[in-house]
Design an enzyme around this catalytic site. Structure first.
Site, PDB file in Angstrom:
ATOM      1  CG  ASN A  62     -27.284 -21.877 -21.883  1.00  0.00           C
ATOM      2  OD1 ASN A  62     -28.453 -21.661 -22.165  1.00  0.00           O
ATOM      3  ND2 ASN A  62     -26.349 -20.955 -22.028  1.00  0.00           N
ATOM      4  CD  GLU A  64     -23.456 -18.166 -19.867  1.00  0.00           C
ATOM      5  OE1 GLU A  64     -23.416 -18.275 -21.091  1.00  0.00           O
ATOM      6  OE2 GLU A  64     -23.416 -17.053 -19.290  1.00  0.00           O
ATOM      7  CB  CYS A  73     -24.058 -27.429 -22.795  1.00  0.00           C
ATOM      8  SG  CYS A  73     -22.430 -26.738 -23.110  1.00  0.00           S
ATOM      9  CD  GLU A  75     -26.400 -28.941 -26.409  1.00  0.00           C
ATOM     10  OE1 GLU A  75     -26.082 -28.540 -27.528  1.00  0.00           O
ATOM     11  OE2 GLU A  75     -26.160 -28.292 -25.361  1.00  0.00           O
ATOM     12  CB  CYS A 112     -19.828 -27.576 -27.227  1.00  0.00           C
ATOM     13  SG  CYS A 112     -20.138 -28.423 -25.658  1.00  0.00           S
ATOM     14  CB  CYS A 115     -22.825 -31.282 -25.791  1.00  0.00           C
ATOM     15  SG  CYS A 115     -23.135 -30.143 -24.424  1.00  0.00           S
TER      16      CYS A 115
END
Length: 160
Positions: A62, A64, A73, A75, A112, A115
């Protein structure tokens, strides 16, 4: 009125060491990828590793951003890398793990909502289910045969 039910079937491995060798190696790559995370705000570092149909393994973490929600993210980092590096190759299995400064990493973590949608889009593009291995740095591992099962009533291109 007709009542219907949705069921999600998955396997639970007590520890990662019970996994088949190829799955354990993929999960270890996801665990190693957590150190690549840029997570100065959440301190929740997620790593993902994908086994592609051509046998290659790619990983990501990830990233940020102070301008929330502009981060990405792990993924989706892996999906983008797979698309950029091997744009005609499907993903067979995606392993996801995490480390956190706030809590112990001893239970599986799931993708999430964004994703889940991205995984569905990627698998639809190749008409190939993406199997998931979800874990922390220790403890149980969840194996989900098709990421699409995590997003029932999904929004698809056919809905446009």
């Amino acid at each position: 009125m007709v009542k219907k039910e949705l069921n999600v079937s998955y396997q639970v491995w007590a520890t990662a060491t019970e996994l088949p060798k190829e799955d354990l190696e993929l999960l270890e790559e996801a665990r190693k990828a957590t150190v690549k995370a840029y997570a100065p705000y959440s301190h929740f570092r997620v790593g993902a590793a994908a086994l592609l149909a051509n046998g290659k393994i790619i990983s990501g973490a990830n990233q940020e951003n102070a301008s929330f929600p502009a981060g990405t993210c792990a993924e989706r980092v892996v999906l983008a890398a797979a698309s950029a590096m091997y744009n005609s190759t499907s993903i067979l299995t995606l392993a996801i793990s995490y480390e956190s400064d706030q809590r112990k990493s001893d239970s599986p973590v799931a993708p999430c909502g964004i994703c889940r949608q991205a995984l569905l889009e990627f698998s639809t593009q190749f008409n190939q289910p993406i199997r998931l291995l979800l874990a922390g740095m220790e403890g149980m591992v969840y194996e989900i045969g098709d990421a699409a099962t995590l997003l029932p009533f999904s929004f698809k291109a056919t809905d446009l």
